[in-house]
Design a protein around this motif. Structure first.
Motif, PDB file in Angstrom:
ATOM      1  N   PHE A 116      26.977 103.044 114.318  1.00 23.92           N
ATOM      2  CA  PHE A 116      27.428 103.055 115.808  1.00 23.92           C
ATOM      3  C   PHE A 116      28.625 101.783 115.504  1.00 23.92           C
ATOM      4  N   ASN A 117      29.872 102.203 116.171  1.00 16.99           N
ATOM      5  CA  ASN A 117      30.758 101.214 116.236  1.00 16.99           C
ATOM      6  C   ASN A 117      30.302  99.955 117.037  1.00 16.99           C
ATOM      7  N   GLY A 118      30.506  98.754 116.481  1.00 14.50           N
ATOM      8  CA  GLY A 118      30.115  97.353 116.966  1.00 14.50           C
ATOM      9  C   GLY A 118      28.561  97.069 117.129  1.00 14.50           C
ATOM     10  N   VAL A 119      27.873  98.046 116.386  1.00 16.89           N
ATOM     11  CA  VAL A 119      26.414  97.599 116.205  1.00 16.89           C
ATOM     12  C   VAL A 119      26.281  97.065 114.868  1.00 16.89           C
ATOM     13  N   GLY A 120      26.031  95.999 114.664  1.00 23.05           N
ATOM     14  CA  GLY A 120      25.447  95.286 113.464  1.00 23.05           C
ATOM     15  C   GLY A 120      24.161  95.245 113.193  1.00 23.05           C
ATOM     16  N   ARG A 121      23.711  94.445 111.998  1.00 23.72           N
ATOM     17  CA  ARG A 121      22.272  94.391 111.652  1.00 23.72           C
ATOM     18  C   ARG A 121      21.496  93.652 112.487  1.00 23.72           C
ATOM     19  N   LYS A 122      21.802  92.473 113.429  1.00 30.95           N
ATOM     20  CA  LYS A 122      21.060  91.755 114.530  1.00 30.95           C
ATOM     21  C   LYS A 122      20.495  92.727 115.351  1.00 30.95           C
ATOM     22  N   THR A 123      21.498  93.617 115.964  1.00 37.33           N
ATOM     23  CA  THR A 123      21.430  94.299 117.111  1.00 37.33           C
ATOM     24  C   THR A 123      20.309  95.604 116.487  1.00 37.33           C
ATOM     25  N   ALA A 124      20.623  96.167 115.168  1.00 37.07           N
ATOM     26  CA  ALA A 124      19.893  97.210 114.883  1.00 37.07           C
ATOM     27  C   ALA A 124      18.435  96.542 114.621  1.00 37.07           C
ATOM     28  N   VAL A 139      17.817  88.520 113.246  1.00 38.66           N
ATOM     29  CA  VAL A 139      18.376  87.086 112.869  1.00 38.66           C
ATOM     30  C   VAL A 139      19.769  86.728 113.542  1.00 38.66           C
ATOM     31  N   ASP A 140      19.491  85.805 114.753  1.00 38.54           N
ATOM     32  CA  ASP A 140      20.585  85.524 115.566  1.00 38.54           C
ATOM     33  C   ASP A 140      20.933  84.043 115.161  1.00 38.54           C
ATOM     34  N   VAL A 141      21.787  83.370 115.772  1.00 38.46           N
ATOM     35  CA  VAL A 141      22.252  82.178 115.405  1.00 38.46           C
ATOM     36  C   VAL A 141      20.973  80.960 115.554  1.00 38.46           C
ATOM     37  N   HIS A 142      20.026  81.290 116.409  1.00 37.34           N
ATOM     38  CA  HIS A 142      19.014  80.565 116.388  1.00 37.34           C
ATOM     39  C   HIS A 142      17.954  80.653 115.325  1.00 37.34           C
ATOM     40  N   VAL A 143      17.678  81.889 115.099  1.00 39.98           N
ATOM     41  CA  VAL A 143      16.735  81.956 113.860  1.00 39.98           C
ATOM     42  C   VAL A 143      17.517  81.539 112.560  1.00 39.98           C
ATOM     43  N   HIS A 144      18.901  81.777 112.369  1.00 45.35           N
ATOM     44  CA  HIS A 144      19.421  81.276 111.256  1.00 45.35           C
ATOM     45  C   HIS A 144      19.512  79.559 111.219  1.00 45.35           C
ATOM     46  N   LYS A 154      17.443  78.708 102.539  1.00 50.02           N
ATOM     47  CA  LYS A 154      18.519  77.873 102.456  1.00 50.02           C
ATOM     48  C   LYS A 154      19.502  78.868 102.354  1.00 50.02           C
ATOM     49  N   THR A 155      20.164  79.293 103.216  1.00 49.05           N
ATOM     50  CA  THR A 155      20.984  80.573 103.409  1.00 49.05           C
ATOM     51  C   THR A 155      22.164  79.951 104.080  1.00 49.05           C
ATOM     52  N   LYS A 156      23.452  80.718 103.804  1.00 52.68           N
ATOM     53  CA  LYS A 156      24.589  80.389 104.732  1.00 52.68           C
ATOM     54  C   LYS A 156      25.110  81.416 105.730  1.00 52.68           C
ATOM     55  N   THR A 157      24.550  82.319 105.915  1.00 50.45           N
ATOM     56  CA  THR A 157      24.817  83.535 106.800  1.00 50.45           C
ATOM     57  C   THR A 157      23.740  83.910 107.561  1.00 50.45           C
ATOM     58  N   PRO A 158      23.595  84.574 108.669  1.00 46.99           N
ATOM     59  CA  PRO A 158      22.463  85.354 109.307  1.00 46.99           C
ATOM     60  C   PRO A 158      21.953  86.434 108.401  1.00 46.99           C
ATOM     61  N   GLU A 159      23.028  86.924 107.647  1.00 47.11           N
ATOM     62  CA  GLU A 159      22.508  88.288 107.249  1.00 47.11           C
ATOM     63  C   GLU A 159      21.808  87.848 105.835  1.00 47.11           C
ATOM     64  N   GLU A 160      22.392  86.695 105.354  1.00 41.55           N
ATOM     65  CA  GLU A 160      21.510  86.060 103.851  1.00 41.55           C
ATOM     66  C   GLU A 160      19.943  85.551 104.470  1.00 41.55           C
ATOM     67  N   THR A 161      19.858  84.977 105.744  1.00 41.69           N
ATOM     68  CA  THR A 161      18.743  84.628 106.350  1.00 41.69           C
ATOM     69  C   THR A 161      17.863  85.930 106.515  1.00 41.69           C
TER      70      THR A 161
END
Length: 209
Positions: A116-124, A139-144, A154-161
């Motif tokens: 879906f357009n605009g749906v990323g892994r956090k939302t999914a 994983v949002d900014v708080h979890v990361h 020890k990660t650099k992005t939410p997706e890595e987290t």
């Protein structure tokens, strides 16, 4: 922190009973994946204090994909204003609602949802966890931020987290960890000036050890 500390950390956060925002409470009350999906879209790049009343106004217009597939775009814009990018989000919600009506259901896999357009892994992930009650790690900014701050990953992005947590966080915690960590991040472990003196997990945190 030691990897084995995670059980004590989760228990401490559960016992702390920190004040949840009204929006977090609302999201936790949903048992419909579609409502989780559209509410999460509203929340992107918008704080909970703004998202909560906007979500309530949106739900007065409808609660099903069919309702919003037929919704007037300007009316939806007016209802969700002033969430960030409200015009784009109104268009996005209407379009994905039309697509869901066509396929007959909200998809229950991350791979399908992110089409879906605009749906990323956090939302999914949130839809899978909260909407379908299946193991998934949102994983949002708080979890990361917090899992890196305490030293669990020890990660650099939410997706890595997300993928780091999938590899080591016990699956029994996956569904509830977002609510616990987001609430802790909003109340105590803030981005700037974290309140370490009252933190229920400070003895496990790499920031203080």
């Amino acid at each position: 922190m030691k990897e084995s500390d995670i059980d004590n950390i989760v228990k401490a956060l559960q016992d702390a009973k920190q004040q949840q925002s009204d929006f977090v409470k609302l999201m936790d009350s949903f048992n419909d994946p579609y409502l989780v999906l559209i509410a999460c879209i509203l929340s992107l790049r918008t704080n909970d204090k703004t998202t909560y009343p906007a979500t309530l106004r949106m739900l007065k217009l409808g609660k099903t994909p069919k309702d919003f597939a037929n919704c007037d775009e300007k009316e939806l814009e007016k209802a969700i204003y002033p969430v960030g990018f409200y015009a784009n989000k109104a268009k996005q919600i209407i379009q994905l609602s039309k697509e869901i009506v066509q396929i007959g259901r909200v998809p229950d896999t991350i791979e399908e949802l992110i089409k879906f357009n605009g749906v990323g892994r956090k939302t999914a992930n949130l839809v899978i966890a909260r909407g379908f009650n299946k193991p998934a790690i949102c994983v949002d900014v708080h979890v990361h931020r917090i899992f890196n701050r305490i030293g669990y990953v020890k990660t650099k992005t939410p997706e890595e987290t997300e993928f780091a947590l999938r590899a080591k966080l016990p699956q029994k915690y996956w569904i509830d960890i977002n609510t616990l960590i987001v609430t802790h991040g909003q109340n105590v472990c803030k981005p700037q000036k974290p309140m370490c003196n009252i933190c229920p997990i400070n003895k496990y945190c790499d920031k203080l050890i």
